[in-house]
Design an enzyme around this catalytic site. Structure first.
Site, PDB file in Angstrom:
ATOM      1  N   GLU A  82      -3.531  -6.721   1.837  1.00 13.55           N
ATOM      2  CA  GLU A  82      -4.112  -5.441   1.240  1.00 13.55           C
ATOM      3  C   GLU A  82      -3.030  -4.390   1.138  1.00 13.55           C
ATOM      4  OE1 GLU A  82      -7.787  -4.510   3.182  1.00 13.55           O
ATOM      5  OE2 GLU A  82      -6.898  -3.256   4.788  1.00 13.55           O
ATOM      6  N   HIS A  83      -2.190  -4.331   1.981  1.00 19.45           N
ATOM      7  CA  HIS A  83      -1.163  -3.242   1.813  1.00 19.45           C
ATOM      8  C   HIS A  83      -0.111  -3.229   1.012  1.00 19.45           C
ATOM      9  CE1 HIS A  83      -2.298  -2.637   6.522  1.00 19.45           C
ATOM     10  NE2 HIS A  83      -3.060  -2.016   5.763  1.00 19.45           N
ATOM     11  N   HIS A  84       0.280  -4.882   0.603  1.00 18.33           N
ATOM     12  CA  HIS A  84       1.337  -4.855  -0.629  1.00 18.33           C
ATOM     13  C   HIS A  84       1.124  -5.961  -1.655  1.00 18.33           C
ATOM     14  CE1 HIS A  84       3.064  -3.829   3.657  1.00 18.33           C
ATOM     15  NE2 HIS A  84       4.011  -3.297   3.053  1.00 18.33           N
ATOM     16  N   GLN A 122      -5.090  -9.798   8.307  1.00 23.90           N
ATOM     17  CA  GLN A 122      -5.386 -11.259   9.016  1.00 23.90           C
ATOM     18  C   GLN A 122      -6.151 -11.197  10.064  1.00 23.90           C
ATOM     19  OE1 GLN A 122      -1.778 -13.518  10.216  1.00 23.90           O
ATOM     20  NE2 GLN A 122      -2.825 -14.419  11.894  1.00 23.90           N
TER      21      GLN A 122
HETATM   22 ZN   LIG Z   1       1.533  -6.402   3.887  1.00 29.14          ZN
END
Ligand SMILES: [Zn+2]
Length: 191
Positions: A82-84, A122
């Site tokens: 969700e960050h990248h 994860q």
């Molecule tokens: Zn990431």
């Protein structure tokens, strides 16, 4: 459609703008249709938002007097961090000790898929799989281990290779070291 959600056409236009913004010639033949393909692909990779645990399991729940460990290992999964919005992928190992109710074995990979097809961490995905299994089978315990490679680390050069391992142990797998050890032994054994 929820608030803020847009049609596929509107999203494709936005992706076209992203390509242009990156300085890419979005009119060259290879890129014609790319925004639409990206939208279809992202719809598929996030379809887990449109489904819940009950949908994934259906009616594959059975009363069964079986209280030994059930292990499904090496379930491959593909998710997006969700960050990248870059993939992380690997294998899930799932075990539970039933308390009178079992779930169809093919439904366990479906539960993994349900949560993999969302924007994920994860760590959270590991816990969600475990809690879903608790919700549907009310077992004596659940163990989930995820081993994954994160493209956001590898492709961006933060770290080369390496597996990230997460685990969630609930019920007897948390309280009983022997159950936990048996599970970890079973998932380490070569195929
Ligand atoms: Zn990431």
């Amino acid at each position: 459609m929820s608030a803020g959600e847009r049609s596929d056409d509107a999203l494709a236009r936005l992706f076209g703008q992203v390509l242009s913004g990156l300085g890419v010639d979005s009119q060259r033949p290879g890129l014609v249709g790319t925004p639409e393909r990206v939208v279809r692909s992202l719809r598929h990779l996030t379809e887990g938002y449109d489904m819940n645990v009950r949908d994934a399991v259906g009616d594959a729940l059975f009363d069964q007097d079986y209280d030994e460990m059930v292990v499904v290992r090496d379930i491959s999964f593909y998710s997006l961090c969700e960050h990248h919005l870059l993939p992380f992928l690997g294998a899930a190992h799932v075990a539970y000790v039933p308390r009178g109710r079992v779930v169809g074995l093919s439904k366990i990979p479906r539960l993994v898929d349900l949560f993999a097809h969302r924007l994920q961490l994860q760590e959270r995905m590991t816990r969600q799989i475990a809690e879903a299994l608790v919700e549907v089978t009310e077992p004596k315990g659940v163990a989930v281990v995820l081993e994954a490679r994160h493209m956001c680390m590898e492709m961006r050069g933060v770290e080369k290779g390496g597996q990230t391992v997460t685990s969630c142990m609930l019920g007897c797998f948390r309280s009983d070291a022997r159950s936990r050890a048996e599970f970890l032994e079973l998932i380490r054994r070569p195929q």
